[in-house]
Design an enzyme around this catalytic site. Structure first.
Site, mmCIF file in Angstrom:
data_model
loop_
_atom_site.group_PDB
_atom_site.id
_atom_site.type_symbol
_atom_site.label_atom_id
_atom_site.label_comp_id
_atom_site.label_asym_id
_atom_site.label_seq_id
_atom_site.Cartn_x
_atom_site.Cartn_y
_atom_site.Cartn_z
ATOM 1 N N GLU A 73 0.845 -1.196 0.000
ATOM 2 C CA GLU A 73 0.000 0.000 0.000
ATOM 3 C C GLU A 73 0.879 1.244 0.000
ATOM 4 O O GLU A 73 1.875 1.299 0.739
ATOM 5 C CB GLU A 73 -0.857 -0.004 1.285
ATOM 6 C CG GLU A 73 -1.798 1.154 1.433
ATOM 7 C CD GLU A 73 -2.469 1.182 2.812
ATOM 8 O OE1 GLU A 73 -1.771 0.992 3.844
ATOM 9 O OE2 GLU A 73 -3.693 1.387 2.858
ATOM 10 N N GLU A 110 4.541 5.830 11.883
ATOM 11 C CA GLU A 110 5.124 4.846 10.956
ATOM 12 C C GLU A 110 6.487 5.310 10.439
ATOM 13 O O GLU A 110 7.405 4.501 10.300
ATOM 14 C CB GLU A 110 4.180 4.593 9.775
ATOM 15 C CG GLU A 110 2.988 3.733 10.135
ATOM 16 C CD GLU A 110 2.105 3.452 8.932
ATOM 17 O OE1 GLU A 110 1.754 2.274 8.742
ATOM 18 O OE2 GLU A 110 1.756 4.395 8.202
ATOM 19 N N GLU A 164 -6.993 -2.061 7.942
ATOM 20 C CA GLU A 164 -8.102 -2.586 7.141
ATOM 21 C C GLU A 164 -8.208 -4.110 7.222
ATOM 22 O O GLU A 164 -9.234 -4.693 6.876
ATOM 23 C CB GLU A 164 -7.955 -2.159 5.677
ATOM 24 C CG GLU A 164 -8.257 -0.694 5.423
ATOM 25 C CD GLU A 164 -7.044 0.214 5.582
ATOM 26 O OE1 GLU A 164 -6.080 -0.170 6.276
ATOM 27 O OE2 GLU A 164 -7.057 1.319 5.013
ATOM 28 N N HIS A 191 -1.850 -3.484 9.340
ATOM 29 C CA HIS A 191 -2.659 -2.735 8.360
ATOM 30 C C HIS A 191 -4.093 -2.756 8.876
ATOM 31 O O HIS A 191 -4.723 -3.810 8.921
ATOM 32 C CB HIS A 191 -2.517 -3.437 7.007
ATOM 33 C CG HIS A 191 -3.348 -2.906 5.877
ATOM 34 N ND1 HIS A 191 -3.155 -1.655 5.339
ATOM 35 C CD2 HIS A 191 -4.358 -3.473 5.154
ATOM 36 C CE1 HIS A 191 -4.017 -1.489 4.330
ATOM 37 N NE2 HIS A 191 -4.759 -2.570 4.205
ATOM 38 N N HIS A 193 -1.552 7.671 8.914
ATOM 39 C CA HIS A 193 -1.035 6.862 7.807
ATOM 40 C C HIS A 193 0.181 7.541 7.177
ATOM 41 O O HIS A 193 0.084 8.687 6.717
ATOM 42 C CB HIS A 193 -2.121 6.657 6.748
ATOM 43 C CG HIS A 193 -1.636 5.882 5.564
ATOM 44 N ND1 HIS A 193 -1.434 4.515 5.602
ATOM 45 C CD2 HIS A 193 -1.269 6.267 4.328
ATOM 46 C CE1 HIS A 193 -0.990 4.110 4.434
ATOM 47 N NE2 HIS A 193 -0.865 5.150 3.645
ATOM 48 N N ASP A 199 3.637 -1.762 5.931
ATOM 49 C CA ASP A 199 2.746 -2.431 6.896
ATOM 50 C C ASP A 199 3.110 -3.900 7.117
ATOM 51 O O ASP A 199 2.634 -4.516 8.080
ATOM 52 C CB ASP A 199 1.284 -2.337 6.440
ATOM 53 C CG ASP A 199 0.722 -0.936 6.605
ATOM 54 O OD1 ASP A 199 1.403 -0.081 7.187
ATOM 55 O OD2 ASP A 199 -0.415 -0.708 6.135
ATOM 56 N N HIS A 203 2.653 4.436 0.932
ATOM 57 C CA HIS A 203 2.939 5.058 2.228
ATOM 58 C C HIS A 203 3.683 6.366 2.007
ATOM 59 O O HIS A 203 4.772 6.584 2.559
ATOM 60 C CB HIS A 203 3.743 4.101 3.120
ATOM 61 C CG HIS A 203 2.864 3.202 3.948
ATOM 62 N ND1 HIS A 203 2.175 2.155 3.415
ATOM 63 C CD2 HIS A 203 2.540 3.214 5.269
ATOM 64 C CE1 HIS A 203 1.466 1.557 4.360
ATOM 65 N NE2 HIS A 203 1.669 2.182 5.494
HETATM 66 ZN ZN LIG Z 1 0.790 1.705 7.280
#
Ligand SMILES: [Zn+2]
Length: 253
Positions: A30, A178, A118, A116, A173, A41, A32
């Site tokens: 994904e 992170e 989701e 992650h 995010h 992630d 980032h």
């Molecule tokens: Zn992430």
């Protein structure tokens, strides 16, 4: 401690002799932001699991590196190039198959370490489906815990991460947390000269379909990552490793 690097003979003996905790890192591919790698992630929970392994009698399974579809308000959404995802139904079935195999091979303690957000509800569906199938075959001694790696970050650690006050965790995010953790764990993978400093995304209280990408920052980060530092990342990682060393053995006690 990496299952993928063991022979089946070594793995079987380790399961029989030491009753280890098997950890599956659950990540994503994904976007980032312009500064962090697509597999962030997956990389973070994998590295945390590897570092925690000696303290929890852990074995590390290969990570799930494709995640459940990115949501605009937590990961930016699916329209970014490189965000490569699974439908939740596919994901739950894949996870269920893998959990079942671990159960049939004698794993009794399994941790799904999620990176992650989701993924979370589909992880639960996959775990529950696997346990139903295993029970049908008379395997009833496997326990599974699902843990978002960030879940235990304490207020005192948040005060270090965000000295100017509380943040909206949904919009973290590719932002300070992170980025700091990656600067500490994998400094060679962080593009320091590309760290974005755009204002926090502002979303309406509803979601629109088809997607309206206008509220989503084009840089991909949902908050500024400018205040990230490797030292903040070290504080987060050290406290998480202490947490895991307590939480995980007690979950299986
Ligand atoms: Zn992430």
């Amino acid at each position: 401690m990496r299952i993928a690097e063991m022979t089946f003979v070594e793995y079987e003996a380790r399961l029989r002799e030491t009753d280890p905790v098997v950890v599956i890192p659950a990540g994503a591919l994904e976007q980032h932001g312009p500064h962090l790698p697509l597999a962030t992630d997956a990389i973070i929970p994998t590295r945390l699991a590897e570092m925690a392994a000696p303290r929890i009698n852990g074995l590390i399974a290969p990570a799930f590196t494709y995640g459940v579809r990115s949501q605009p308000k937590s990961g930016g959404g699916e329209h970014f190039c490189g965000t490569t995802s699974l439908w939740g139904s596919t994901y739950a079935l894949m996870l269920s198959d893998v959990v079942q195999a671990f159960g049939r091979h004698g794993v009794k303690k399994l941790v799904i370490l999620d990176g992650h957000s989701e993924n979370q509800h589909f992880l639960v569906e996959g775990i529950e489906r696997a346990l139903i199938e295993l029970r049908r075959d008379g395997i009833t001694d496997m326990r599974v815990i699902r843990l978002g790696y960030w879940t235990t970050i304490s207020q005192s650690v948040q005060d270090v991460l965000f000295p100017t006050g509380p943040v909206n965790w949904d919009l973290e995010h590719a932002a300070v947390m992170e980025t700091s953790v990656m600067m500490h764990l994998e400094p060679g993978l962080v593009r320091l000269d590309k760290i974005p400093d755009e204002p926090m995304a502002v979303f309406p209280p509803y979601e629109t379909f088809p997607l309206d990408p206008r509220p989503i920052p084009s840089c991909g980060a949902l908050s500024s990552a400018r205040a990230a530092t490797a030292e903040k990342g070290r504080v987060v990682v050290d406290s998480l490793l202490d947490d895991f060393a307590t939480i995980i053995p007690s979950a299986f006690a």
